[in-house]
Design a protein around this motif. Structure first.
Motif, PDB file in Angstrom:
ATOM      1  N   ASP A 165       1.108  -0.857  -0.683  1.00  0.00           N
ATOM      2  CA  ASP A 165       0.118  -0.294   0.275  1.00  0.00           C
ATOM      3  C   ASP A 165       0.889   1.395  -0.043  1.00  0.00           C
ATOM      4  OD1 ASP A 165      -1.705   1.910   0.794  1.00  0.00           O
ATOM      5  OD2 ASP A 165      -2.740   1.092   2.110  1.00  0.00           O
ATOM      6  N   ILE A 166       1.407   1.608  -0.948  1.00  0.00           N
ATOM      7  CA  ILE A 166       2.133   2.275  -1.227  1.00  0.00           C
ATOM      8  C   ILE A 166       1.674   3.877  -0.972  1.00  0.00           C
ATOM      9  CG2 ILE A 166       4.199   3.681  -2.625  1.00  0.00           C
ATOM     10  CD1 ILE A 166       5.329   0.800  -2.330  1.00  0.00           C
ATOM     11  N   GLN A 167       0.185   3.647  -1.820  1.00  0.00           N
ATOM     12  CA  GLN A 167       0.097   5.527  -1.648  1.00  0.00           C
ATOM     13  C   GLN A 167      -0.409   5.895   0.164  1.00  0.00           C
ATOM     14  OE1 GLN A 167      -4.170   5.016  -3.503  1.00  0.00           O
ATOM     15  NE2 GLN A 167      -4.299   7.090  -3.384  1.00  0.00           N
ATOM     16  N   HIS A 168      -0.591   5.108   0.981  1.00  0.00           N
ATOM     17  CA  HIS A 168      -0.810   5.357   1.992  1.00  0.00           C
ATOM     18  C   HIS A 168       0.586   5.003   2.907  1.00  0.00           C
ATOM     19  CE1 HIS A 168      -4.833   4.346   0.505  1.00  0.00           C
ATOM     20  NE2 HIS A 168      -5.043   5.435   0.634  1.00  0.00           N
ATOM     21  N   SER A 169       1.540   5.159   3.149  1.00  0.00           N
ATOM     22  CA  SER A 169       2.348   4.442   3.477  1.00  0.00           C
ATOM     23  C   SER A 169       2.910   5.611   3.505  1.00  0.00           C
ATOM     24  CB  SER A 169       2.739   3.343   2.720  1.00  0.00           C
ATOM     25  OG  SER A 169       4.113   2.777   3.404  1.00  0.00           O
ATOM     26  N   ARG A 170       3.509   6.329   4.704  1.00  0.00           N
ATOM     27  CA  ARG A 170       4.517   7.651   4.785  1.00  0.00           C
ATOM     28  C   ARG A 170       6.019   7.046   5.626  1.00  0.00           C
ATOM     29  NH1 ARG A 170       0.639   8.342  10.655  1.00  0.00           N
ATOM     30  NH2 ARG A 170       1.103   6.634  11.566  1.00  0.00           N
ATOM     31  N   VAL A 171       6.027   5.181   5.872  1.00  0.00           N
ATOM     32  CA  VAL A 171       7.151   4.548   6.138  1.00  0.00           C
ATOM     33  C   VAL A 171       7.969   4.191   4.583  1.00  0.00           C
ATOM     34  CG1 VAL A 171       7.819   2.431   6.639  1.00  0.00           C
ATOM     35  CG2 VAL A 171       5.869   3.073   7.815  1.00  0.00           C
ATOM     36  N   ALA A 172       7.046   3.820   3.443  1.00  0.00           N
ATOM     37  CA  ALA A 172       7.980   3.920   2.094  1.00  0.00           C
ATOM     38  C   ALA A 172       8.306   4.850   2.029  1.00  0.00           C
ATOM     39  CB  ALA A 172       6.526   3.830   1.175  1.00  0.00           C
ATOM     40  N   ARG A 173       7.987   6.227   2.121  1.00  0.00           N
ATOM     41  CA  ARG A 173       8.431   7.167   1.761  1.00  0.00           C
ATOM     42  C   ARG A 173       9.517   7.940   2.518  1.00  0.00           C
ATOM     43  NH1 ARG A 173       2.798   7.138   0.746  1.00  0.00           N
ATOM     44  NH2 ARG A 173       1.921   8.860  -1.548  1.00  0.00           N
ATOM     45  N   SER A 174       9.444   8.277   3.791  1.00  0.00           N
ATOM     46  CA  SER A 174      10.648   7.737   4.535  1.00  0.00           C
ATOM     47  C   SER A 174      12.076   7.436   3.602  1.00  0.00           C
ATOM     48  CB  SER A 174      10.429   7.900   5.954  1.00  0.00           C
ATOM     49  OG  SER A 174       9.923   9.422   6.611  1.00  0.00           O
ATOM     50  N   ASP A 175      11.437   5.722   3.525  1.00  0.00           N
ATOM     51  CA  ASP A 175      12.661   4.832   3.449  1.00  0.00           C
ATOM     52  C   ASP A 175      12.452   5.108   1.889  1.00  0.00           C
ATOM     53  OD1 ASP A 175      13.057   2.948   5.645  1.00  0.00           O
ATOM     54  OD2 ASP A 175      11.170   2.657   5.064  1.00  0.00           O
ATOM     55  N   LEU A 176      12.557   4.928   0.830  1.00  0.00           N
ATOM     56  CA  LEU A 176      12.636   5.635  -0.039  1.00  0.00           C
ATOM     57  C   LEU A 176      13.702   7.007  -0.608  1.00  0.00           C
ATOM     58  CD1 LEU A 176      11.809   5.892  -3.243  1.00  0.00           C
ATOM     59  CD2 LEU A 176       9.978   7.782  -3.348  1.00  0.00           C
ATOM     60  N   TRP A 177      13.228   7.897   0.255  1.00  0.00           N
ATOM     61  CA  TRP A 177      13.886   9.442   0.401  1.00  0.00           C
ATOM     62  C   TRP A 177      15.594   9.454   0.697  1.00  0.00           C
ATOM     63  CZ3 TRP A 177      11.247  11.197  -2.944  1.00  0.00           C
ATOM     64  CH2 TRP A 177       9.975  11.630  -2.899  1.00  0.00           C
ATOM     65  N   LEU A 220       4.142  -3.724   3.202  1.00  0.00           N
ATOM     66  CA  LEU A 220       3.660  -2.757   4.274  1.00  0.00           C
ATOM     67  C   LEU A 220       2.899  -2.919   4.204  1.00  0.00           C
ATOM     68  CD1 LEU A 220       4.745   0.072   1.198  1.00  0.00           C
ATOM     69  CD2 LEU A 220       5.596  -0.521   3.880  1.00  0.00           C
ATOM     70  N   ARG A 221       2.230  -2.954   5.399  1.00  0.00           N
ATOM     71  CA  ARG A 221       0.541  -2.842   6.151  1.00  0.00           C
ATOM     72  C   ARG A 221      -0.331  -2.432   5.221  1.00  0.00           C
ATOM     73  NH1 ARG A 221      -3.159  -1.037   9.950  1.00  0.00           N
ATOM     74  NH2 ARG A 221      -1.452   1.046   9.392  1.00  0.00           N
ATOM     75  N   VAL A 222      -1.432  -3.362   4.789  1.00  0.00           N
ATOM     76  CA  VAL A 222      -2.365  -2.884   3.571  1.00  0.00           C
ATOM     77  C   VAL A 222      -3.405  -1.656   4.863  1.00  0.00           C
ATOM     78  CG1 VAL A 222      -4.423  -3.303   2.359  1.00  0.00           C
ATOM     79  CG2 VAL A 222      -2.654  -4.560   2.360  1.00  0.00           C
ATOM     80  N   GLN A 223      -3.340  -0.647   4.767  1.00  0.00           N
ATOM     81  CA  GLN A 223      -3.909   0.210   5.317  1.00  0.00           C
ATOM     82  C   GLN A 223      -4.967   0.993   5.725  1.00  0.00           C
ATOM     83  OE1 GLN A 223      -0.655   3.557   7.210  1.00  0.00           O
ATOM     84  NE2 GLN A 223       0.655   3.153   5.693  1.00  0.00           N
ATOM     85  N   LEU A 224      -6.100  -0.169   5.697  1.00  0.00           N
ATOM     86  CA  LEU A 224      -7.960  -0.022   5.880  1.00  0.00           C
ATOM     87  C   LEU A 224      -8.373   1.256   6.497  1.00  0.00           C
ATOM     88  CD1 LEU A 224      -7.896  -4.187   6.862  1.00  0.00           C
ATOM     89  CD2 LEU A 224      -7.918  -3.355   4.838  1.00  0.00           C
ATOM     90  N   GLU A 225      -7.565   1.307   7.875  1.00  0.00           N
ATOM     91  CA  GLU A 225      -8.237   2.930   8.527  1.00  0.00           C
ATOM     92  C   GLU A 225      -8.027   4.049   7.318  1.00  0.00           C
ATOM     93  OE1 GLU A 225      -5.105   1.571   9.163  1.00  0.00           O
ATOM     94  OE2 GLU A 225      -3.301   2.709   9.083  1.00  0.00           O
ATOM     95  N   ARG A 226      -7.140   3.989   6.625  1.00  0.00           N
ATOM     96  CA  ARG A 226      -7.258   4.932   5.490  1.00  0.00           C
ATOM     97  C   ARG A 226      -7.713   4.768   4.340  1.00  0.00           C
ATOM     98  NH1 ARG A 226      -2.293   8.363   7.874  1.00  0.00           N
ATOM     99  NH2 ARG A 226      -1.600   7.373   9.052  1.00  0.00           N
ATOM    100  N   ALA A 228     -10.351   4.682   0.798  1.00  0.00           N
ATOM    101  CA  ALA A 228     -11.848   5.214   0.709  1.00  0.00           C
ATOM    102  C   ALA A 228     -12.249   4.193   0.567  1.00  0.00           C
ATOM    103  CB  ALA A 228     -11.462   5.874  -0.584  1.00  0.00           C
ATOM    104  N   THR A 229     -13.970   3.522   0.532  1.00  0.00           N
ATOM    105  CA  THR A 229     -14.434   2.092   0.058  1.00  0.00           C
ATOM    106  C   THR A 229     -13.704   1.170  -0.954  1.00  0.00           C
ATOM    107  OG1 THR A 229     -15.935   3.557  -1.208  1.00  0.00           O
ATOM    108  CG2 THR A 229     -16.168   2.050   1.207  1.00  0.00           C
ATOM    109  N   GLY A 230     -13.630   0.820  -1.364  1.00  0.00           N
ATOM    110  CA  GLY A 230     -13.685  -0.153  -2.439  1.00  0.00           C
ATOM    111  C   GLY A 230     -11.691  -0.496  -3.210  1.00  0.00           C
ATOM    112  N   ILE A 231     -10.479  -0.039  -2.328  1.00  0.00           N
ATOM    113  CA  ILE A 231      -9.117  -0.174  -2.715  1.00  0.00           C
ATOM    114  C   ILE A 231      -9.140  -1.344  -2.393  1.00  0.00           C
ATOM    115  CG2 ILE A 231      -7.399   0.603  -2.042  1.00  0.00           C
ATOM    116  CD1 ILE A 231      -7.994   3.527  -1.547  1.00  0.00           C
ATOM    117  N   LEU A 232      -9.171  -2.243  -1.199  1.00  0.00           N
ATOM    118  CA  LEU A 232      -9.306  -3.208  -1.042  1.00  0.00           C
ATOM    119  C   LEU A 232     -10.284  -4.526  -1.156  1.00  0.00           C
ATOM    120  CD1 LEU A 232      -7.109  -5.665   0.081  1.00  0.00           C
ATOM    121  CD2 LEU A 232      -7.872  -5.438   1.685  1.00  0.00           C
TER     122      LEU A 232
END
Ligand code: CP
Length: 303
Positions: A165-177, A220-226, A228-232
């Motif tokens: 879940d790259i879209q909702h991941s602050r971890v992915a962004r910090s790791d990338l940078w 990455l964790r699938v961030q269900l709490e973030r 919108a409906t229908g992503i997973l």
């Protein structure tokens, strides 16, 4: 009152704008703290730190508290649900309130994007980002880099696949940078509904088979709490297409390490048995979070 430059040097808002040298010095200092046998070194015993979590946390919150207590700091723990936030008080007024009472630094986790930057421009204490919306989670990435550096010695040329879940991941962004600053080769793998198009210029999207050919497979964790409906649509289907199943893990090179920031959705993005397999670094990542946060707290508070 601290100057703006001094405050900026002591705060940790993200890794995108932190130099490679600064990141390296935090990792080196964490190695120093990890090597110390004394559990408590009371070097910050006249300093007050508030842990202000406006969003739930287990690892980040408790490892910051461990780190602060191991350095002898006086710790105040703030939980939004048990505060006047429940009566409608704003994040800004809450932080200003604790600042007025004399805290020396604040560790802060927030749900909305953009608020942390505004706070950092208005308060006069160092702020440490403990998770900022979808934006950055710098101490998670620091502990991730620390874990990789411990295993491989160097980050240069390391192939790192970040999956999920790259879209909702602050971890992915910090790791990338951070990883890009060290010459690591970062690739993403995600279903279309979880991609972050704005990051594509920094890391290509690859297939799941290609993603498995890596030194580091970071789920990455699938961030269900973030969401919108229908992503997973189906957790079972997601597991088959993008999960680190036992079958996929069995085919990894024996030198590949498996990482995950946790909390884990077991049997969705990663199979139950893979979490505690010999190649998994998920629990060592949590251990490494304490010395990393000691280094970050020391940087914020040491005279
Ligand atoms: N990895 C992480 O940030 O976990 P918590 O949400 O439990 O702090």
């Amino acid at each position: 009152m601290m100057t703006a430059t001094h405050l900026k040097e002591r705060s940790l808002l993200g890794l995108k704008d932190l130099s490679r040298n600064e990141i390296e010095s935090i990792l080196d200092r964490a190695a120093y703290w990890e090597s110390q046998s004394e559990k408590v070194v009371p070097m910050l015993n006249s300093q007050f730190v508030a842990n202000m979590f406006f969003e739930n946390s287990t690892r980040t919150r408790f490892s910051f508290e461990m780190a602060e207590k191991r350095l002898g700091a006086q710790v105040l723990n703030f939980a939004a649900a048990a505060s006047s936030v429940d009566k409608g008080e704003s994040i800004y007024d809450t932080v200003r309130t604790l600042e007025s009472m004399g805290i020396d630094a604040g560790v802060i986790r927030l749900k909305p994007d953009g608020v942390l930057q505004h706070l950092a421009e208005t308060v006069n204490i160092p702020l440490i980002n403990a998770g900022d919306g979808n934006n950055e989670h710098p101490t998670q990435a620091l502990l991730d880099l620390y874990t990789m550096r411990k295993k491989f010695g160097s980050l240069k040329g390391l192939k790192v696949s970040i999956i999920g879940d790259i879209q909702h991941s602050r971890v992915a962004r910090s790791d990338l940078w951070a990883l890009k600053k060290f010459g690591a080769e970062v690739r993403f793998c995600a279903p279309n509904s979880m991609r972050a198009p704005e990051l594509e210029q920094y890391a290509p999207y690859v297939s799941m088979d290609e993603a498995m050919e890596a030194d580091v497979v970071m789920m990455l964790r699938v961030q269900l709490e973030r969401h919108a409906t229908g992503i997973l649509k189906s957790a079972a289907e997601y597991r088959v297409q993008y999960g680190l199943t036992e079958a996929r893990a069995a085919k990894l090179s024996k030198d590949t390490i498996i990482m995950h920031p946790a909390p884990v959705n077991r049997n969705v993005e990663i199979d139950d048995l893979v979490v505690e397999s010999s190649q998994s670094m998920i629990f060592p990542q949590m251990s490494n979070g304490v010395p990393i946060r000691m280094a970050v707290i020391e940087r914020a508070l040491k005279n």
